[in-house]
Design a protein around this motif. Structure first.
Motif, PDB file in Angstrom:
ATOM      1  N   ASP A 446       0.854  -1.195   0.000  1.00 58.19           N
ATOM      2  CA  ASP A 446       0.000   0.000   0.000  1.00 58.19           C
ATOM      3  C   ASP A 446       0.887   1.241   0.000  1.00 58.19           C
ATOM      4  O   ASP A 446       1.309   1.731   1.061  1.00 58.19           O
ATOM      5  CB  ASP A 446      -0.910   0.008   1.232  1.00 58.19           C
ATOM      6  N   PRO A 447       1.198   1.787  -1.194  1.00 60.13           N
ATOM      7  CA  PRO A 447       2.094   2.954  -1.285  1.00 60.13           C
ATOM      8  C   PRO A 447       1.539   4.219  -0.614  1.00 60.13           C
ATOM      9  O   PRO A 447       2.282   5.193  -0.448  1.00 60.13           O
ATOM     10  CB  PRO A 447       2.227   3.169  -2.800  1.00 60.13           C
ATOM     11  N   THR A 448       0.302   4.211  -0.216  1.00 55.96           N
ATOM     12  CA  THR A 448      -0.313   5.407   0.395  1.00 55.96           C
ATOM     13  C   THR A 448      -0.326   5.337   1.917  1.00 55.96           C
ATOM     14  O   THR A 448      -0.881   6.239   2.565  1.00 55.96           O
ATOM     15  CB  THR A 448      -1.756   5.559  -0.103  1.00 55.96           C
ATOM     16  N   PHE A 449       0.255   4.301   2.494  1.00 61.39           N
ATOM     17  CA  PHE A 449       0.187   4.121   3.946  1.00 61.39           C
ATOM     18  C   PHE A 449       1.186   5.058   4.626  1.00 61.39           C
ATOM     19  O   PHE A 449       2.386   4.779   4.714  1.00 61.39           O
ATOM     20  CB  PHE A 449       0.486   2.659   4.307  1.00 61.39           C
ATOM     21  N   VAL A 450       0.702   6.175   5.116  1.00 59.91           N
ATOM     22  CA  VAL A 450       1.538   7.272   5.600  1.00 59.91           C
ATOM     23  C   VAL A 450       2.358   6.879   6.824  1.00 59.91           C
ATOM     24  O   VAL A 450       3.528   7.273   6.962  1.00 59.91           O
ATOM     25  CB  VAL A 450       0.660   8.510   5.900  1.00 59.91           C
ATOM     26  N   LYS A 451       1.773   6.087   7.740  1.00 61.34           N
ATOM     27  CA  LYS A 451       2.510   5.699   8.950  1.00 61.34           C
ATOM     28  C   LYS A 451       3.821   5.001   8.625  1.00 61.34           C
ATOM     29  O   LYS A 451       4.818   5.162   9.326  1.00 61.34           O
ATOM     30  CB  LYS A 451       1.643   4.780   9.809  1.00 61.34           C
ATOM     31  N   ALA A 452       3.803   4.223   7.549  1.00 55.37           N
ATOM     32  CA  ALA A 452       5.020   3.511   7.178  1.00 55.37           C
ATOM     33  C   ALA A 452       6.110   4.482   6.744  1.00 55.37           C
ATOM     34  O   ALA A 452       7.292   4.274   7.050  1.00 55.37           O
ATOM     35  CB  ALA A 452       4.720   2.523   6.058  1.00 55.37           C
ATOM     36  N   TYR A 453       5.731   5.556   6.038  1.00 54.96           N
ATOM     37  CA  TYR A 453       6.717   6.573   5.648  1.00 54.96           C
ATOM     38  C   TYR A 453       7.301   7.249   6.889  1.00 54.96           C
ATOM     39  O   TYR A 453       8.508   7.512   6.959  1.00 54.96           O
ATOM     40  CB  TYR A 453       6.061   7.618   4.752  1.00 54.96           C
ATOM     41  N   LYS A 454       6.444   7.558   7.857  1.00 57.58           N
ATOM     42  CA  LYS A 454       6.923   8.222   9.073  1.00 57.58           C
ATOM     43  C   LYS A 454       7.927   7.332   9.811  1.00 57.58           C
ATOM     44  O   LYS A 454       8.978   7.807  10.270  1.00 57.58           O
ATOM     45  CB  LYS A 454       5.740   8.532   9.986  1.00 57.58           C
ATOM     46  N   ARG A 455       7.601   6.029   9.920  1.00 53.65           N
ATOM     47  CA  ARG A 455       8.496   5.108  10.622  1.00 53.65           C
ATOM     48  C   ARG A 455       9.799   4.930   9.838  1.00 53.65           C
ATOM     49  O   ARG A 455      10.884   4.822  10.408  1.00 53.65           O
ATOM     50  CB  ARG A 455       7.794   3.771  10.840  1.00 53.65           C
ATOM     51  N   LYS A 456       9.670   4.924   8.522  1.00 51.18           N
ATOM     52  CA  LYS A 456      10.852   4.806   7.674  1.00 51.18           C
ATOM     53  C   LYS A 456      11.762   6.020   7.870  1.00 51.18           C
ATOM     54  O   LYS A 456      12.992   5.888   7.973  1.00 51.18           O
ATOM     55  CB  LYS A 456      10.398   4.695   6.220  1.00 51.18           C
ATOM     56  N   ALA A 457      11.179   7.207   7.935  1.00 49.41           N
ATOM     57  CA  ALA A 457      11.950   8.435   8.143  1.00 49.41           C
ATOM     58  C   ALA A 457      12.639   8.422   9.505  1.00 49.41           C
ATOM     59  O   ALA A 457      13.804   8.842   9.638  1.00 49.41           O
ATOM     60  CB  ALA A 457      11.030   9.648   8.038  1.00 49.41           C
ATOM     61  N   THR A 458      11.921   7.926  10.522  1.00 47.78           N
ATOM     62  CA  THR A 458      12.506   7.853  11.870  1.00 47.78           C
ATOM     63  C   THR A 458      13.751   6.963  11.856  1.00 47.78           C
ATOM     64  O   THR A 458      14.765   7.276  12.489  1.00 47.78           O
ATOM     65  CB  THR A 458      11.476   7.297  12.864  1.00 47.78           C
ATOM     66  N   ILE A 459      13.660   5.854  11.133  1.00 46.69           N
ATOM     67  CA  ILE A 459      14.810   4.934  11.030  1.00 46.69           C
ATOM     68  C   ILE A 459      15.972   5.621  10.324  1.00 46.69           C
ATOM     69  O   ILE A 459      17.132   5.504  10.744  1.00 46.69           O
ATOM     70  CB  ILE A 459      14.394   3.648  10.282  1.00 46.69           C
ATOM     71  N   HIS A 460      15.698   6.402   9.278  1.00 49.90           N
ATOM     72  CA  HIS A 460      16.759   7.144   8.571  1.00 49.90           C
ATOM     73  C   HIS A 460      17.422   8.157   9.492  1.00 49.90           C
ATOM     74  O   HIS A 460      18.650   8.301   9.484  1.00 49.90           O
ATOM     75  CB  HIS A 460      16.174   7.862   7.354  1.00 49.90           C
TER      76      HIS A 460
END
Length: 571
Positions: A446-460
């Motif tokens: 699901d490319p629109t799942f915003v929470k995953a982007y936020k968690r990905k950014a936190t890891i970066h």
């Protein structure tokens, strides 16, 4: 489609029968091939080696015949024919003394063996025949009648009787060699044959040459004796016992019906073959194949189990035992019982390592794994597992949460939020590698799942890849442009990036990390980037560099990424 893989089995007896038939047609090479095939199937059958020895002898390959004769004796030391095979080969190889010893050894185990007696007698007589044949020479009687010394012997009845006996039975000369008269005759005959002083006497007159009636050898003795029979070449053992031969005939009829896919008829013929010869494993495995093709998998399995029992009792080759287990595996697969199919194929491999069986087993294991996963899937139970995971997460039991979320994923692997939830739990235990993978999988689903982007950014940010964190936040803004967390995240990551660029130690560390990034390495290989960096360096064409950045958006984006990652420092 298993019809092509279920081959009918060729038994050792059938190969032997074909070899015997080829021997009867004097096709010795073909006979050797069949006997060799039979030996491969039943290496402890002494008759097979004996028959092959006979075939080799007929081809004049006496060394090979000798080896097979020796093997025959090794397997069956109480069988006279093995000694006949070996003895004949030794004779043909001009090893007469060894041949005599072999025949004598054979007569110790079979005292009444006529063939061994005859062979021994012939080889013992071969050395005396030279003397015995002298008594049949055309000049023999002429010499007796004209030689002064020998002429008087013809008046002696016992001498005439000895001569008659030797002519009737040349081997009997050995009985009379102690008689001085016989030795005198032999000496004079040999001298005459060699053209010595006692050469052919002059032709005597008829009156002088006519012996007295009492000394005249009987007329019938003047008839030439028949030539001794040549040493018989070996023949294959007698064809099979009637019941065994009939069983093979029934098997062949079964095979023909099988090839025509008339499986009920094939089974009837195999039944008869088994009844006639219940000790032949291949009859049972062939019937199992017919049951398989007829769709009666239970009967197929029972037959295979019976075949294994028969085969082990008869010391069948491991390859045949393995084939029976493989056939069980094929039947169990048809029944949908993959566990038992895998077990059967695994057992087959313990009997005989076959690449084909290994391949089938690997495919079955993959199929079972896939089936088990599919059977485990249940969206309802997945949701229940996800709820348990949430409870564990709230309670601070992050390992428990990971386990529950993993169950939810396995039961419903296409549900994107489950991966995001597990990523959050992984982040709590500082396992950012698995957390990042779960974020990627979530966004793949699901490319629109915003929470995953936020968690990905936190890891970066945790990895000090601030430029990637900014990129993740900006990507999420495409789907949630008014999300305040995203805006705050961009500001915070930009601040961290600026701070890192102003700290020499941090800048050096980020540069090393950036140069190890595959994405950065790929950008640096671009000839346009190399040219741009050369123009931007001291003494370079700065104006040309600006034009390149202004005219190529892709080049500009790559350059900005190099700067943001710390791979390239400005100023």
């Amino acid at each position: 489609f298993f019809y092509c893989t279920l081959e009918l089995d060729m038994s050792a007896e059938e190969e032997k029968a074909k070899g015997n038939a080829a021997m009867g047609q004097q096709k010795y090479e073909e006979a050797i091939t069949h006997y060799s095939n039979a030996i491969a199937l039943d290496g402890n059958n002494h008759v097979l080696y004996s028959n092959r020895s006979a075939a080799y002898s007929n081809l004049g390959k006496y060394e090979e015949a000798l080896k097979d004769g020796e093997k025959t004796i090794e397997l069956k030391p109480d069988w006279g024919k093995g000694y006949s095979r070996k003895g004949l080969a030794l004779q043909k190889l001009d090893r007469a003394s060894e041949a005599v010893e072999c025949y004598q050894a054979g007569l110790k185990v079979e005292p009444d063996n006529a063939a061994l007696k005859q062979a021994l007698q012939e080889i013992e007589n071969s050395g005396l025949n030279m003397f015995a044949n002298l008594f049949k020479h055309p000049s023999f009687y002429t010499l007796l009648q004209t030689d002064p010394e020998l002429k008087q012997y013809l008046q002696q009845p016992d001498f005439v009787q000895m001569i008659n006996t030797i002519q009737q039975n040349p081997s009997s000369i050995n009985m009379f060699l102690q008689d001085k008269r016989i030795m005198t005759v032999v000496t004079k005959l040999l001298t005459q044959q060699m053209g010595g002083a006692g050469g052919m006497p002059p032709q005597a007159s008829p009156a002088a040459s006519t012996p007295t009636p009492a000394a005249q050898p009987p007329k019938e003795e003047k008839k030439p004796e028949p030539k001794p029979e040549p040493t018989p070449e070996p023949e294959p053992e007698s064809e099979l016992e009637p019941n065994v031969k009939q069983a093979l005939d029934e098997k062949l009829k079964g095979n023909e019906a099988y090839k025509k896919r008339d499986f009920p008829t094939a089974i009837l013929h195999y039944d008869k073959a088994i009844e006639l010869n219940p000790k032949e494993m291949t009859f049972v495995t062939n019937r199992a194949a017919a049951h398989f093709e007829a769709g009666d998998y239970e009967a197929c399995i029972k037959d295979c189990e019976k075949a294994i029992e028969v085969g082990r009792s008869q010391y069948a080759p491991y390859e045949q035992i393995a084939k029976a287990y493989s056939r069980i595996g094929a039947a169990e697969k048809k029944r949908g019982n993959l566990e038992k199919a895998i077990e059967a194929y695994s057992t087959s491999l313990t009997e005989n390592r076959s690449r084909d069986t290994q391949k089938i087993l690997r495919n079955l294991e993959r199929e079972k794994e896939k089936r088990d996963k599919e059977a485990y899937m249940d969206p309802t139970k997945a949701l229940e597992a996800k709820e348990r995971g949430n409870e564990f997460f709230k309670a601070g039991d992050f390992p428990g949460a990971i386990k529950a979320y993993t169950e939810a994923i396995e039961r419903d692997p296409t549900n994107a939020p489950y991966y995001s939830n597990r990523a959050a739990a992984f982040m709590k235990v500082a396992d950012f590698g698995y957390a990042y993978k779960d974020c990627e999988k979530c966004l793949e689903l699901d490319p629109t799942f915003v929470k995953a982007y936020k968690r990905k950014a936190t890891i970066h940010n945790f990895n000090k890849d601030y430029h990637k964190a900014v990129a993740a936040y900006k990507k999420a803004q495409q789907y949630a442009p008014d999300d305040q967390d995203l805006k705050s995240g961009i500001q915070h990551s930009t601040y961290l990036l600026s701070k890192a660029q102003s700290d020499p130690a941090e800048r050096e560390a980020r540069q090393k990390r950036a140069m190890a990034d595959p994405e950065i390495q790929q950008i640096l290989k671009n000839p346009m980037i190399e040219r741009l960096l050369a123009n931007l360096s001291a003494g370079g064409d700065q104006a040309s560099a600006m034009k390149m950045l202004a005219s190529d958006e892709s080049l500009k984006a790559d350059f900005e990424l190099l700067v943001a990652s710390g791979a390239v420092a400005l100023g």
